[in-house]
Design an enzyme around this catalytic site. Structure first.
Site, short mmCIF file in Angstrom:
data_model
loop_
_atom_site.label_atom_id
_atom_site.label_comp_id
_atom_site.label_asym_id
_atom_site.label_seq_id
_atom_site.Cartn_x
_atom_site.Cartn_y
_atom_site.Cartn_z
CD GLU A 79 -3.08 -1.02 2.14
OE1 GLU A 79 -2.88 -0.37 3.18
OE2 GLU A 79 -4.15 -1.58 1.89
CD GLU A 118 -4.13 -6.10 2.63
OE1 GLU A 118 -4.87 -5.49 3.41
OE2 GLU A 118 -2.92 -5.83 2.50
#
Ligand code: GAL
Length: 687
Positions: free
Chosen positions: A159, A323
């Site tokens: 991320e 995710e």
């Protein structure tokens, strides 16, 4: 015939990936637990694990002292049960020794305050030491595991986001600007409207990144900073992957993208359309707050679909859900358990919109620290008997039947254009309603009209091919370059239908307004000129009359001067009552519509229905149903895969007119069926 973009990609897998982030480095002193993991993986119908994401301290406990043995065993053990591994580079979080010895790796924030060690996702993207250290560890990982048969893909960092304002980053920013403006300060001052408030720079060294204690009002500077942050993040990423590309050229590379979670809109801070070009596969982390108290399940599902369609179109190929949570997260204001049926439904929705995986954060719940109550496949009870584990196994069994879907894309004749730069500039603009710009939300409002009718939409970015679509919708495209305007003109001239709205086409790529009225090409295409934009207080009211019906307007009303367009709708109140609010205009072989006000959803339903009829747009597969059911299709050369999803809390009757096969039960189905609440059916229509 719908256009299909038939590019496929390879993850080296011809099956749906199911599994997720596995953090055995939190359990290295518990071999019993690691052994249980392998047993539980088999029971859960999972097959793929992302390892090493935050493992730097376990891999390099002291500078230059490495410990890979534990990871060797983890990867071998996963492979021993025929599992696969997505191997992460660990740069998302660094060991304390590194911050202590090399403080340059720490970020400086916008207020020029040096940050302490702690947290994660917070390194300086420019630091030569951090770049060297990440390359070093990545090289060791690639050397050691590059030819391991379990290795499916690289997960670079985690991320990426945020920014650093240290002196090195200032230097890199100035170099970026010199290159961009041909080393010519006059060019930069012109682009940034320098004379305003005497903000003319006379030396490159005077330029600083935007700051709460310094400059924040020069829009050109702000925009270039945002561009630089994206480019510098990509530059850091490119540096990370040097050894990986060199040693494992055939292993695909991804990094996990995000959404902005407050309202679940696309991630704002980085221009993913640029980043996508550097990746083999797009992946993202989706955490919608199902069962929340502000919107219906169907509305939230629609917004998830919008982001999926945007991220899928970044490469016009399937993406990966990297995710998600099998139950709840720990950071929503209220962390609600997924109701029975929701886990399968929300997972299959991702597949329906183009995902070739369902991966979770995380495999096993942490025992301590901030994520100990975040949902995971394996709970603290270490059991396979609980509801969440069983839900995961059900998703796994379902995905095992969907190998035909892997690699297929979605057909679409309609595109909505999403532009990161335009959003940045619009948010920066001091004007209009400071709280009501809501660019991503406005796009979703337009998306809704198609989602509710099961008409597939590609959400594309400005460099993509417009001619692949019959209809292109560009709401609130505030910033638009001459070049994009010319391409829009060619699109309409070539027979395309274009829809735009209020607050579009106002500034160029430097965030400088166009002079002499609306751009002459836009005037030609739309046959109008927007002359004033009125902004509303929440209690202000107006309506627009369109096709003898009235629609409520809020936030914005643009006063339009006609120049050849046909009036389709008019304002009913205020000093611009009876003047045009919605127009259409034929330009060469195409047609262009302008919507002057922010109108209620029913307007969009009715307005787009007309266009749908005119252009004969169709759902990719027709199923009759009530509101809240969504039908999405993935298309292979020989089959359509149809996902019929009930995003309501009620039973829903649906009617399927042709004979199709249920991929889960193996039965043929047609005619009327009942979907239970949150039920999903996955059907195959062989051509
Ligand atoms: C993601 C992150 C994961 C985990 C997860 C929790 O943003 O990549 O490491 O923290 O959130 O929801």
């Amino acid at each position: 015939m719908m256009s299909t973009h038939e590019k496929t990609y390879t993850t080296k897998a011809n099956f749906m990936l199911h599994g997720g982030d596995y953090n055995p480095d939190q359990w290295l002193d518990r071999p019993d637990i690691l052994a249980d993991d392998i047993k539980l993986m088999q029971l859960s119908h999972t097959n793929t694990f992302s390892v090493g994401i935050f493992a730097w301290a376990a891999l390099e406990p002291e500078e230059g002292v490495y410990n890979f043995e534990w990871l060797d065993k983890v990867i071998d053990d996963i492979y021993s049960i025929d599992g696969r591994v997505i191997l992460a580079t660990p740069s998302g979080a660094r060991p304390a020794w590194m911050s202590q010895k090399y403080p340059e790796v720490l970020r400086v924030n916008g207020a020029r305050v040096k940050q302490l060690h702690g947290g994660r996702h917070n390194h300086c993207f420019t630091s030569p030491v951090y770049r060297e250290k990440t390359q070093k560890i990545n090289r060791l990982l690639a050397e050691r595991y590059g030819s391991h048969p379990a290795l499916l893909m690289w997960h670079i960092s985690n991320e990426y986001g945020g920014e650093c304002h240290c002196d090195r980053c200032q230097g890199a920013f100035r170099e970026y600007l010199k290159k961009k403006y041909n080393n010519d300060l006059k060019f930069l001052n012109d682009a940034w409207w320098g004379p305003f408030w005497s903000h003319t720079f006379t030396d490159w060294s005077q330029i600083e990144s935007p700051s709460s204690i310094g400059e924040s009002m020069v829009h050109g500077l702000n925009l270039d900073w945002r561009r630089f942050v994206t480019d510098q993040t990509i530059d850091f990423f490119e540096n990370e992957i040097v050894p990986i590309k060199e040693l494992t050229p055939d292993v695909p590379i991804t990094t996990n993208f995000m959404a902005d979670t407050h309202e679940l809109i696309p991630f704002q801070a980085l221009d993913y359309s640029k980043f996508a070009k550097h990746l083999d596969v797009i992946s993202w982390d989706a955490y919608p707050a199902w069962h929340n108290d502000i919107e219906s399940t169907a509305d939230l599902a629609m917004r998830v679909g919008f982001i999926d369609d945007l991220y899928r179109c970044l490469k016009q190929q399937p993406f990966l859900l990297m995710e998600s949570t099998p139950s709840m997260v720990n950071w929503h204001p209220v962390n609600k358990a997924k109701r029975p049926g929701m886990h399968l439904l929300s997972s299959i929705q991702m597949v329906a919109h183009g995902s070739d995986s369902i991966l979770y954060f995380q495999w096993r719940k942490s025992r301590g620290s901030s994520e100990k109550f975040h949902g995971a496949v394996v709970d603290h009870d270490n059991s396979s008997d609980n509801r969440v584990f069983q839900d995961v196994a059900e998703v796994g069994k379902t995905l095992e039947k969907l190998s035909g879907v892997v690699g297929t894309n979605r057909p679409a004749d309609v595109a909505i254009l999403y532009d990161w730069e335009s959003n940045w500039a619009l948010n920066d603009a001091q004007g209009f309603g400071l709280k009501t710009k809501r660019y991503p939300q406005t796009l979703v409002q337009h998306y809704r009209a198609f989602w509710e009718k099961d008409i597939p939409v590609d959400v594309i970015t400005k460099e993509q091919d417009f001619a692949a679509y019959k209809l292109l919708v560009i709401p609130m495209l505030y910033l638009v370059s001459e070049e994009t305007i010319s391409r829009l003109k060619s699109f309409v001239a070539g027979g395309g239908t274009l829809v735009t709205t209020y607050i579009s086409g106002l500034v160029n790529e430097h965030d400088l307004t166009y002079l002499g009225g609306w751009h002459k090409n836009l005037q030609e295409i739309f046959g109008i000129s927007p002359v004033e934009t009125d902004t509303y207080y929440p209690e202000d009211k107006n309506t627009v009359s369109y096709q003898n019906r009235s629609y409520e307007l809020k936030d914005y009303a643009t006063i339009i001067k006609l120049n050849g367009a046909t009036v389709e709708g008019t304002y009913k109140e205020d000093f611009y009552a009876n003047t045009p609010a919605v127009t259409s205009h034929s330009y060469e072989n195409g047609k262009a519509y302008y919507i002057g006000g922010r109108l209620e959803d029913q307007f969009h339903r009715d307005f787009y229905q007309e266009i749908i009829n005119d252009l004969e747009l169709q759902p990719a597969f027709s199923v009759k149903h009530e509101k809240g059911v969504s039908v999405q299709v993935r298309r292979a050369p020989e089959s359509d895969y149809i996902f019929v999803m009930n995003f309501t809390e009620k039973k829903q009757p649906i009617t399927i007119e042709s004979l199709v096969k249920d991929l889960v039960t193996g039965e043929d189905v047609s005619g009327e069926l009942i979907l239970e609440r949150y039920e999903v059916r996955i059907l195959e229509n062989k051509k």
